[in-house]
Design a protein around this motif. Structure first.
Motif, PDB file in Angstrom:
ATOM      1  N   ASN A 135      -7.918  -7.657 -22.544  1.00  0.00           N
ATOM      2  CA  ASN A 135      -8.894  -6.837 -22.868  1.00  0.00           C
ATOM      3  C   ASN A 135      -9.658  -5.900 -22.073  1.00  0.00           C
ATOM      4  O   ASN A 135     -10.282  -4.918 -22.015  1.00  0.00           O
ATOM      5  N   ARG A 136     -10.188  -7.083 -21.093  1.00  0.00           N
ATOM      6  CA  ARG A 136     -11.058  -6.349 -19.965  1.00  0.00           C
ATOM      7  C   ARG A 136     -10.398  -5.394 -19.140  1.00  0.00           C
ATOM      8  O   ARG A 136     -10.814  -4.562 -18.615  1.00  0.00           O
ATOM      9  N   CYS A 137      -9.010  -5.812 -18.823  1.00  0.00           N
ATOM     10  CA  CYS A 137      -8.151  -5.022 -18.032  1.00  0.00           C
ATOM     11  C   CYS A 137      -7.994  -3.507 -18.895  1.00  0.00           C
ATOM     12  O   CYS A 137      -7.862  -2.670 -18.265  1.00  0.00           O
ATOM     13  N   LEU A 138      -7.744  -3.676 -19.941  1.00  0.00           N
ATOM     14  CA  LEU A 138      -7.542  -2.430 -20.851  1.00  0.00           C
ATOM     15  C   LEU A 138      -8.456  -1.571 -20.794  1.00  0.00           C
ATOM     16  O   LEU A 138      -8.490  -0.455 -20.684  1.00  0.00           O
ATOM     17  N   GLY A 188     -12.852   9.149  -3.446  1.00  0.00           N
ATOM     18  CA  GLY A 188     -14.128   9.614  -3.191  1.00  0.00           C
ATOM     19  C   GLY A 188     -14.770   8.341  -4.088  1.00  0.00           C
ATOM     20  O   GLY A 188     -14.722   7.909  -5.278  1.00  0.00           O
ATOM     21  N   GLY A 189     -16.255   8.084  -3.458  1.00  0.00           N
ATOM     22  CA  GLY A 189     -16.916   7.208  -4.286  1.00  0.00           C
ATOM     23  C   GLY A 189     -16.517   5.861  -4.774  1.00  0.00           C
ATOM     24  O   GLY A 189     -15.693   5.247  -3.741  1.00  0.00           O
ATOM     25  N   GLY A 190     -16.588   5.383  -5.890  1.00  0.00           N
ATOM     26  CA  GLY A 190     -15.983   4.046  -6.467  1.00  0.00           C
ATOM     27  C   GLY A 190     -14.804   4.119  -7.036  1.00  0.00           C
ATOM     28  O   GLY A 190     -14.262   3.127  -7.415  1.00  0.00           O
ATOM     29  N   GLY A 191     -14.356   5.626  -7.444  1.00  0.00           N
ATOM     30  CA  GLY A 191     -13.342   5.650  -8.154  1.00  0.00           C
ATOM     31  C   GLY A 191     -12.006   5.048  -7.554  1.00  0.00           C
ATOM     32  O   GLY A 191     -11.207   4.296  -8.319  1.00  0.00           O
ATOM     33  N   GLY A 192     -11.608   5.166  -6.070  1.00  0.00           N
ATOM     34  CA  GLY A 192     -10.662   4.554  -5.381  1.00  0.00           C
ATOM     35  C   GLY A 192     -10.529   3.071  -5.729  1.00  0.00           C
ATOM     36  O   GLY A 192      -9.580   2.322  -6.103  1.00  0.00           O
ATOM     37  N   GLU A 193     -11.765   2.501  -5.400  1.00  0.00           N
ATOM     38  CA  GLU A 193     -11.984   0.951  -5.600  1.00  0.00           C
ATOM     39  C   GLU A 193     -11.490   0.508  -6.880  1.00  0.00           C
ATOM     40  O   GLU A 193     -10.884  -0.421  -7.231  1.00  0.00           O
ATOM     41  N   ARG A 194     -12.359   1.357  -8.019  1.00  0.00           N
ATOM     42  CA  ARG A 194     -11.728   0.919  -9.536  1.00  0.00           C
ATOM     43  C   ARG A 194     -10.280   1.102  -9.577  1.00  0.00           C
ATOM     44  O   ARG A 194      -9.797   0.284 -10.361  1.00  0.00           O
ATOM     45  N   GLY A 228       0.913  -1.384  -0.134  1.00  0.00           N
ATOM     46  CA  GLY A 228       0.196  -0.072   0.061  1.00  0.00           C
ATOM     47  C   GLY A 228       0.810   1.259  -0.073  1.00  0.00           C
ATOM     48  O   GLY A 228       0.609   2.253  -0.800  1.00  0.00           O
ATOM     49  N   LEU A 229       1.922   1.235   0.866  1.00  0.00           N
ATOM     50  CA  LEU A 229       2.921   2.354   0.656  1.00  0.00           C
ATOM     51  C   LEU A 229       3.374   2.712  -0.607  1.00  0.00           C
ATOM     52  O   LEU A 229       3.327   3.695  -1.083  1.00  0.00           O
ATOM     53  N   ALA A 230       3.844   1.736  -1.389  1.00  0.00           N
ATOM     54  CA  ALA A 230       4.606   1.988  -2.680  1.00  0.00           C
ATOM     55  C   ALA A 230       3.427   2.290  -3.748  1.00  0.00           C
ATOM     56  O   ALA A 230       3.551   3.416  -4.520  1.00  0.00           O
ATOM     57  N   ASN A 231       2.029   1.747  -3.492  1.00  0.00           N
ATOM     58  CA  ASN A 231       1.104   2.176  -4.381  1.00  0.00           C
ATOM     59  C   ASN A 231       0.644   3.690  -4.071  1.00  0.00           C
ATOM     60  O   ASN A 231       0.513   4.487  -4.991  1.00  0.00           O
ATOM     61  N   ASP A 232       0.872   4.065  -2.875  1.00  0.00           N
ATOM     62  CA  ASP A 232       0.266   5.540  -2.310  1.00  0.00           C
ATOM     63  C   ASP A 232       1.224   6.593  -2.843  1.00  0.00           C
ATOM     64  O   ASP A 232       0.610   7.555  -3.368  1.00  0.00           O
ATOM     65  N   VAL A 233       2.444   6.465  -2.774  1.00  0.00           N
ATOM     66  CA  VAL A 233       3.407   7.168  -2.978  1.00  0.00           C
ATOM     67  C   VAL A 233       3.271   7.758  -4.704  1.00  0.00           C
ATOM     68  O   VAL A 233       3.154   8.613  -5.016  1.00  0.00           O
ATOM     69  N   LEU A 234       3.200   6.463  -5.635  1.00  0.00           N
ATOM     70  CA  LEU A 234       3.007   6.764  -6.869  1.00  0.00           C
ATOM     71  C   LEU A 234       1.664   7.299  -7.160  1.00  0.00           C
ATOM     72  O   LEU A 234       1.720   8.286  -8.208  1.00  0.00           O
ATOM     73  N   CYS A 235       0.594   7.038  -6.543  1.00  0.00           N
ATOM     74  CA  CYS A 235      -0.708   7.555  -6.943  1.00  0.00           C
ATOM     75  C   CYS A 235      -0.576   8.855  -6.405  1.00  0.00           C
ATOM     76  O   CYS A 235      -1.100   9.673  -7.264  1.00  0.00           O
ATOM     77  N   ARG A 236      -0.206   9.357  -5.496  1.00  0.00           N
ATOM     78  CA  ARG A 236      -0.131  10.822  -5.124  1.00  0.00           C
ATOM     79  C   ARG A 236       0.687  11.588  -6.197  1.00  0.00           C
ATOM     80  O   ARG A 236       0.224  12.812  -6.327  1.00  0.00           O
ATOM     81  N   LEU A 257      -5.333  -1.327 -11.478  1.00  0.00           N
ATOM     82  CA  LEU A 257      -3.948  -1.374 -11.567  1.00  0.00           C
ATOM     83  C   LEU A 257      -3.353  -2.699 -10.810  1.00  0.00           C
ATOM     84  O   LEU A 257      -2.298  -3.021 -11.214  1.00  0.00           O
ATOM     85  N   THR A 258      -3.942  -3.238 -10.014  1.00  0.00           N
ATOM     86  CA  THR A 258      -3.478  -4.548  -9.373  1.00  0.00           C
ATOM     87  C   THR A 258      -3.827  -5.531 -10.415  1.00  0.00           C
ATOM     88  O   THR A 258      -2.479  -6.558 -10.686  1.00  0.00           O
TER      89      THR A 258
END
Length: 493
Positions: free
Chosen positions: A222-225, A177-183, A158-166, A188-189
């Motif tokens: 293709n689903r992931c894309l 917010g909303g469902g954006g973070g979960e998507r 989570g740390l490595a992902n948080d740093v890059l996402c910020r 990305l995973t």
């Protein structure tokens, strides 16, 4: 990796490729009739060549094969693909200096073609003007050190992902917010998983479509894309609506998407940057930066837990340098010489990308006196180099002291230690990755005392690897953490 379970569809593969067996004869002579002087090669099988020699841990099997043949340079036929494997510092130096221009491109891998928006990222882009421009933008506009302390295994991820996402998106990995973070987390995973390892179809380019379709891999990609495109479209739309540098998730500085949108409008670009190019560059920074940083932090903490005296030395140094300030500051990192030696020793034993990202020769060249034909896939086995007894004394021992009185660095100029590769296709984000790792590790060592759970000894720690985009521990790291003042924290998993 996709080849890790080949028996699932081996019969299908053999039936299909047998129909094209006449295509899989790689001539050993030049077109003018002269025989090439190719590197040593073990016996191969019809159609599949040397694929049967690869295990689920290809860096292990290739290192063992090189040692068995006494050959630091091997020439293999992986399906339809000719490949060269480099396993010594001297040949790595030759590959990344004298032959750097000839080996400057990347192979056309299925995952890169689909998920990197037509190979328009930095990592997998073919050699040429676009790659030079994209790399220049990434190096000059994005990569500056940031980091933060956090817990073990899943929390390190989570740390490595948080740093890059910020930095890239202006939001936390699970935020928005909303469902954006979960998507964002989900797609990305999944992209990280799909980028990991080898895909069988990549070794049989003429029938890759049939293989990837039969195995369901293309449908999954293709689903992931589609998910990546939707999330990236939302993020870009948010940035365009807010304007460059607007506050997002409490983060007011210009982030990577802001930078790319600004650069995209520049009239001085050598090659135009499309929206898909922009998405590929952001994805590249995320996927390449998070998995490798997380894997390195996990291996560092694993080795320190197995070697408590080394842990104590590293903690004493951090606490002496930082003193009573209450947190590690950026200026402290340059003084943490022993901790940095610990990181180097971890890179030596556990290189995050043990075969580096494969190169592909754009023209014929020579390595070690042998001919490397054009269109040959080249792997540099940093795992083998890091454990070579001719290079390192007691190579299987974890001993950071070996780096205390040396000037070996991690920038790709010392070819016995190449965690970030080298040459013109070396990782442009090595300074960012090091800053993330050093910030997080120093904070973990400063604030907490770490030990294995009761009843678990150093020899009980499972060191089995999982080969993928980054080579990680198979089993999560479980430690007891106590604050430096003695307050027991909890088990982390």
């Amino acid at each position: 990796m996709e080849i890790s379970d080949p028996l699932t569809f081996l019969s299908l593969l053999l039936v299909v490729v047998a129909l094209f067996s006449s295509l899989y004869i790689i001539p050993s002579r030049r077109s003018d009739g002269r025989r090439r002087r190719l590197p040593p090669s073990p016996p191969s099988l019809p159609v599949i060549g040397h694929l049967h020699l690869l295990s689920a841990m290809p860096h292990h099997s290739l290192a063992a094969l090189s040692a068995r043949l006494g050959a630091p340079l091997l020439y293999l036929r992986l399906g339809r693909v000719p490949a060269a494997v480099v396993s010594s510092p001297a040949l790595a130096r030759a590959a990344l200096t004298a032959a750097d221009a000839a080996l400057a491109s990347r192979p056309d891998l299925l995952s890169a073609r689909v998920l990197s928006f037509g190979r328009s990222d930095v990592t997998f882009a073919p050699a040429g003007p676009y790659h030079r421009q994209a790399r220049r933008i990434v190096v000059s506009e994005l990569l500056s050190p940031r980091g933060a302390p956090i817990d073990m295994s899943a929390r390190l991820f989570g740390l490595a992902n948080d740093v890059l996402c910020r930095v890239a998106f202006g939001r936390r990995f699970g935020g928005g917010g909303g469902g954006g973070g979960e998507r964002l987390v989900e797609v990305l995973t999944e992209a990280q998983a799909l980028f990991a390892g080898f895909t069988v179809g990549d070794f049989f380019p003429e029938i890759e479509w049939a293989i990837s379709t039969a195995t369901g891999l293309r449908r999954r990609m293709n689903r992931c894309l589609a998910g990546l495109r939707a999330v990236c479209d939302e993020i870009i739309a948010d940035h365009k609506g807010e304007g460059g540098g607007a506050a997002r998730d409490g983060y007011s500085q210009e982030d990577f998407v802001d930078v790319l949108l600004r650069v995209q409008r520049s009239p001085e670009l050598e090659v135009p940057i499309t929206d898909d190019n922009l998405k590929a560059l952001v994805l590249d920074m995320f996927v390449a930066g998070t998995d490798t940083s997380f894997a390195t932090l996990e291996w560092v903490m694993t080795e320190l837990a197995k070697h408590p005296n080394t842990m104590r030395k590293a903690q004493e140094e951090v606490r002496r340098i930082v003193g009573n300030k209450g947190r590690v500051e950026e200026g402290d990192l340059q003084q943490l010489n022993y901790m940095r030696a610990v990181v180097k020793e971890t890179f030596r034993l556990h290189p995050p990308v043990p075969l580096l990202v494969p190169r592909e020769s754009v023209e014929k060249c020579t390595l070690g006196g042998y001919d490397i034909p054009a269109k040959t896939r080249v792997f540099i086995n940093t795992y083998a180099i890091g454990r070579d007894p001719q290079v390192w004394e007691n190579p299987l021992d974890f001993s950071p002291e070996r780096f205390r009185n040396t000037d070996i660095d991690l920038k790709g100029q010392d070819f016995e230690l190449l965690p970030f590769g080298g040459g013109r296709r070396g990782c442009p984000g090595y300074s960012f990755a090091l800053a993330t790792i050093e910030n997080a590790l120093s904070s973990l060592l400063y604030h907490f005392d770490w030990e294995l759970p009761p009843g678990v000894g150093a020899d009980d720690v499972d060191m089995t690897e999982i080969f993928g985009l980054a080579t990680r521990k198979k089993e999560p790291l479980i430690l007891i953490a106590k604050t430096h003042e003695g307050y027991e924290f909890k088990e982390t998993n």
